[in-house]
Design a protein around this motif. Structure first.
Motif, short mmCIF file in Angstrom:
data_model
loop_
_atom_site.label_atom_id
_atom_site.label_comp_id
_atom_site.label_asym_id
_atom_site.label_seq_id
_atom_site.Cartn_x
_atom_site.Cartn_y
_atom_site.Cartn_z
N LEU A 1 7.12 -1.08 0.08
CA LEU A 1 6.70 -1.45 1.42
C LEU A 1 7.17 -2.83 1.83
O LEU A 1 7.61 -3.04 2.96
CB LEU A 1 5.18 -1.39 1.51
N MET A 2 7.07 -3.78 0.94
CA MET A 2 7.35 -5.16 1.31
C MET A 2 7.41 -6.02 0.05
O MET A 2 7.08 -5.57 -1.04
CB MET A 2 6.27 -5.71 2.24
N LYS B 1 -3.62 -9.64 3.81
CA LYS B 1 -2.81 -8.71 4.59
C LYS B 1 -3.75 -7.77 5.35
O LYS B 1 -4.60 -7.11 4.73
CB LYS B 1 -1.91 -7.93 3.65
N GLY B 2 -3.61 -7.73 6.68
CA GLY B 2 -4.43 -6.86 7.49
C GLY B 2 -5.53 -7.58 8.24
O GLY B 2 -6.13 -6.99 9.14
N HIS C 1 -4.05 -3.81 9.22
CA HIS C 1 -3.24 -3.04 8.28
C HIS C 1 -3.44 -3.55 6.85
O HIS C 1 -2.53 -4.11 6.22
CB HIS C 1 -1.77 -3.09 8.70
N TYR C 2 -4.64 -3.32 6.37
CA TYR C 2 -5.03 -3.80 5.04
C TYR C 2 -4.28 -3.06 3.94
O TYR C 2 -3.79 -1.94 4.13
CB TYR C 2 -6.53 -3.61 4.84
N GLN C 3 -4.22 -3.71 2.80
CA GLN C 3 -3.68 -3.09 1.59
C GLN C 3 -4.79 -3.07 0.55
O GLN C 3 -5.14 -4.11 -0.02
CB GLN C 3 -2.47 -3.88 1.08
N HIS C 4 -5.31 -1.88 0.29
CA HIS C 4 -6.36 -1.72 -0.71
C HIS C 4 -5.69 -1.55 -2.07
O HIS C 4 -4.91 -0.62 -2.28
CB HIS C 4 -7.24 -0.52 -0.36
N ALA D 1 3.29 -1.31 7.06
CA ALA D 1 3.25 -2.55 6.29
C ALA D 1 3.93 -3.69 7.04
O ALA D 1 3.59 -4.86 6.85
CB ALA D 1 3.94 -2.35 4.94
N CYS D 2 4.88 -3.36 7.89
CA CYS D 2 5.72 -4.41 8.48
C CYS D 2 5.18 -4.85 9.84
O CYS D 2 4.68 -4.03 10.61
CB CYS D 2 7.15 -3.90 8.63
#
Lengths: 144, 144
Positions: free
Chosen positions: A51-52, A83-84, A89-92, A115-116
């Motif tokens: 993703l990134m 992030k988010g 747009h969180y990243q769990h 993600a972007c």
């Protein structure tokens, strides 16, 4: 809150306050760049899509490992960012792995939305023209 | 070799000599770290497995894009290295993508043998203990 009510002589503080620093056994394995950072490769945990790439110092890694939400150091803004927190747009975080020489992390997440910041699912959107390499076939190099 | 045989007057040199510098249109898109490098995330092109992270300067990227063999800058040894030149574990390049802010590359390769010098397929072998995050379910937060 119940365990703090009507207690005249509290024992040792409970629950334990969060650790103020990254576990020193983990910190000792990191090989930081000249800016004190390690690279964090982020992928979707189930599809494996990359993703990134972001950056972490010890504190960003500590927050990531203890909160379950991917947290980075922004090199451009000079601050931590969950992030988010602004985009939603969180990243769990599902798992985190360190590489063999300690300078990179592989963070597997459940990415909410893209993600972007461009709105693309992955930040790796610009294909560069390249010569395509090919694995020699077993018969290459053998006399025919 | 056939095209060089029995040719009395060769035309202009062919094939073209390799360009001495990275395409300036690509170079202009790179956001290099304080050490002049960008991160290169390397994955197996067909399975998507993330294999390793390495570093490239402009010249390493030029070599990668023009030779079809992944080539990096070794921060520890201070030299270019064609991955596989000593181990035989070459990375045949299938595609290269740049990320949205120009500081990371995603290199998709056909990895011969293990990617890691430890003999592991991937360099990301050390799992760190982490709190696992969960995406809130749609009903979370709604009165029941």
């Amino acid at each position: 809150m119940a365990d703090t009510e009507n207690r005249p002589t509290p024992p040792e503080p409970s629950p334990q306050p969060p650790s103020a620093a990254l576990d020193p056994r983990i910190a000792a394995q990191l090989t930081r760049g000249p800016d004190g950072l390690v690279a964090a490769v982020v992928r979707q945990h189930d599809t494996g899509e990359v993703l990134m790439l972001a950056w972490m110092d010890d504190e960003a890694l500590r927050r990531t490992l203890t909160t379950g939400l991917a947290t980075y150091w922004s090199r451009s803004r000079g601050e931590y960012w969950v992030k988010g927190n602004t985009s939603g747009h969180y990243q769990h975080v599902k798992s985190v792995a360190l590489d063999c020489d300690g300078d990179a992390l592989l963070v597997s997440v459940d990415q909410v939305g893209p993600a972007c910041h461009t709105g693309a699912r992955s930040c790796f959107a610009t294909e560069l023209p390249t010569t395509v390499g090919r694995r020699p076939s077993p018969t290459n190099g053998a006399p025919r």
